[in-house]
Design a protein around this motif. Structure first.
Motif, PDB file in Angstrom:
ATOM      1  N   GLY A 128      28.655  -7.162 -96.277  1.00 55.15           N
ATOM      2  CA  GLY A 128      27.231  -7.347 -96.459  1.00 55.15           C
ATOM      3  C   GLY A 128      26.667  -8.432 -95.563  1.00 55.15           C
ATOM      4  O   GLY A 128      27.365  -8.994 -94.721  1.00 55.15           O
ATOM      5  N   ASP A 129      25.410  -8.746 -95.768  1.00 56.22           N
ATOM      6  CA  ASP A 129      24.672  -9.736 -94.996  1.00 56.22           C
ATOM      7  C   ASP A 129      24.652 -11.045 -95.785  1.00 56.22           C
ATOM      8  O   ASP A 129      23.953 -11.160 -96.786  1.00 56.22           O
ATOM      9  N   ARG A 130      25.395 -12.007 -95.316  1.00 54.93           N
ATOM     10  CA  ARG A 130      25.532 -13.288 -96.014  1.00 54.93           C
ATOM     11  C   ARG A 130      24.188 -13.986 -96.219  1.00 54.93           C
ATOM     12  O   ARG A 130      23.888 -14.481 -97.303  1.00 54.93           O
ATOM     13  N   GLU A 131      23.362 -14.037 -95.188  1.00 59.45           N
ATOM     14  CA  GLU A 131      22.094 -14.764 -95.264  1.00 59.45           C
ATOM     15  C   GLU A 131      21.129 -14.124 -96.257  1.00 59.45           C
ATOM     16  O   GLU A 131      20.469 -14.829 -97.026  1.00 59.45           O
ATOM     17  N   LEU A 132      21.043 -12.807 -96.256  1.00 53.78           N
ATOM     18  CA  LEU A 132      20.134 -12.149 -97.191  1.00 53.78           C
ATOM     19  C   LEU A 132      20.603 -12.317 -98.635  1.00 53.78           C
ATOM     20  O   LEU A 132      19.796 -12.578 -99.534  1.00 53.78           O
ATOM     21  N   LEU A 133      21.898 -12.191 -98.862  1.00 52.10           N
ATOM     22  CA  LEU A 133      22.422 -12.398-100.211  1.00 52.10           C
ATOM     23  C   LEU A 133      22.226 -13.843-100.652  1.00 52.10           C
ATOM     24  O   LEU A 133      21.851 -14.114-101.791  1.00 52.10           O
ATOM     25  N   ALA A 134      22.469 -14.783 -99.738  1.00 52.27           N
ATOM     26  CA  ALA A 134      22.284 -16.199-100.070  1.00 52.27           C
ATOM     27  C   ALA A 134      20.831 -16.476-100.426  1.00 52.27           C
ATOM     28  O   ALA A 134      20.548 -17.159-101.417  1.00 52.27           O
ATOM     29  N   GLN A 135      19.898 -15.941 -99.657  1.00 53.00           N
ATOM     30  CA  GLN A 135      18.487 -16.182 -99.933  1.00 53.00           C
ATOM     31  C   GLN A 135      18.067 -15.589-101.270  1.00 53.00           C
ATOM     32  O   GLN A 135      17.337 -16.219-102.035  1.00 53.00           O
ATOM     33  N   ALA A 136      18.534 -14.408-101.583  1.00 58.68           N
ATOM     34  CA  ALA A 136      18.218 -13.798-102.877  1.00 58.68           C
ATOM     35  C   ALA A 136      18.766 -14.647-104.013  1.00 58.68           C
ATOM     36  O   ALA A 136      18.089 -14.894-105.021  1.00 58.68           O
ATOM     37  N   PHE A 137      19.994 -15.123-103.840  1.00 58.50           N
ATOM     38  CA  PHE A 137      20.638 -15.933-104.869  1.00 58.50           C
ATOM     39  C   PHE A 137      19.922 -17.278-105.012  1.00 58.50           C
ATOM     40  O   PHE A 137      19.733 -17.776-106.120  1.00 58.50           O
ATOM     41  N   ILE A 138      19.517 -17.880-103.895  1.00 55.05           N
ATOM     42  CA  ILE A 138      18.776 -19.154-103.922  1.00 55.05           C
ATOM     43  C   ILE A 138      17.475 -18.980-104.700  1.00 55.05           C
ATOM     44  O   ILE A 138      17.106 -19.838-105.508  1.00 55.05           O
ATOM     45  N   ASN A 139      16.788 -17.875-104.470  1.00 55.57           N
ATOM     46  CA  ASN A 139      15.542 -17.617-105.208  1.00 55.57           C
ATOM     47  C   ASN A 139      15.802 -17.561-106.708  1.00 55.57           C
ATOM     48  O   ASN A 139      15.036 -18.109-107.501  1.00 55.57           O
ATOM     49  N   LEU A 140      16.883 -16.915-107.111  1.00 56.91           N
ATOM     50  CA  LEU A 140      17.214 -16.822-108.533  1.00 56.91           C
ATOM     51  C   LEU A 140      17.564 -18.195-109.108  1.00 56.91           C
ATOM     52  O   LEU A 140      17.153 -18.535-110.222  1.00 56.91           O
ATOM     53  N   ILE A 141      18.326 -18.991-108.354  1.00 55.59           N
ATOM     54  CA  ILE A 141      18.693 -20.340-108.815  1.00 55.59           C
ATOM     55  C   ILE A 141      17.437 -21.192-108.960  1.00 55.59           C
ATOM     56  O   ILE A 141      17.248 -21.875-109.972  1.00 55.59           O
ATOM     57  N   GLN A 142      16.564 -21.170-107.951  1.00 55.32           N
ATOM     58  CA  GLN A 142      15.349 -21.976-108.005  1.00 55.32           C
ATOM     59  C   GLN A 142      14.444 -21.533-109.152  1.00 55.32           C
ATOM     60  O   GLN A 142      13.830 -22.368-109.816  1.00 55.32           O
TER      61      GLN A 142
END
Length: 187
Positions: A128-142
């Motif tokens: 998968g795409d690390r950056e897109l998954l990270a950004q989605a996960f960051i949004n959920l954490i925030q």
């Protein structure tokens, strides 16, 4: 001819709704990091000269986060043009979750939240795409940090469930009231 015209107008209306939603989402995603950067720059203006070097570094880091967010947004637009797999690679979700938890732990502590990592010790591998998954996960954490009361517990994790890789963010907050949940077109 009337049916074709109506179908075309319906499609245009749907595209305009999608554009409005993307614009709203972008404004929401950008507001917090831009506000944080602005507040940090304001405090730097009034700080003693000896403290400014470290504060400049923090501002640069916040600017880099914004640039990463823009890069992720641009990559999302690539999804619509079928250029998705260009950024794909082998990715360990457990490692990603641990890194994101480490990055967000100080924010959680500052806001009185408990941030726990519940990932498997073994790698949870996907393509998968690390950056897109990270950004989605960051949004959920925030969102969890922003919308749960102080002293809430936020759990991050990656594991296999029924043989499939799964990432999750969950908290023990009260959740979204039923009246505030948007219903889809099918009810």
């Amino acid at each position: 001819l009337a049916a074709s015209l109506n179908a075309m107008l319906d499609r245009i209306a749907a595209l305009l709704r999608n554009l409005q939603q993307v614009t709203t989402d972008l404004a929401h995603d950008m507001r917090t990091p831009l506000s944080q950067l602005r507040n940090h720059l304001e405090s730097m203006r009034d700080s003693p000269a000896q403290d400014r070097g470290e504060m400049i570094e923090v501002s640069i880091d916040k600017s880099d986060e914004l640039l990463s967010l823009f890069a992720a947004i641009l990559r999302i637009s690539e999804l619509e043009h079928a250029d998705l797999k260009r950024h794909f690679g082998l990715l360990d979700l457990s490692e990603l979750v641990r890194g994101l938890a480490e990055t967000h732990e100080p924010l959680a502590e500052d806001s009185g939240h408990e941030l726990l990592t519940l990932s498997d010790d073994q790698p949870v591998l996907i393509h998968g795409d690390r950056e897109l998954l990270a950004q989605a996960f960051i949004n959920l954490i925030q969102n969890a940090l922003r919308h749960t009361p102080s002293s809430s517990r936020i759990e991050l994790g990656a594991t296999y469930k029924a043989g499939h890789p799964v990432m999750f963010v969950r908290d023990n907050g009260m959740g979204i009231p039923d009246d505030d949940r948007k219903m889809g077109p099918d009810g």
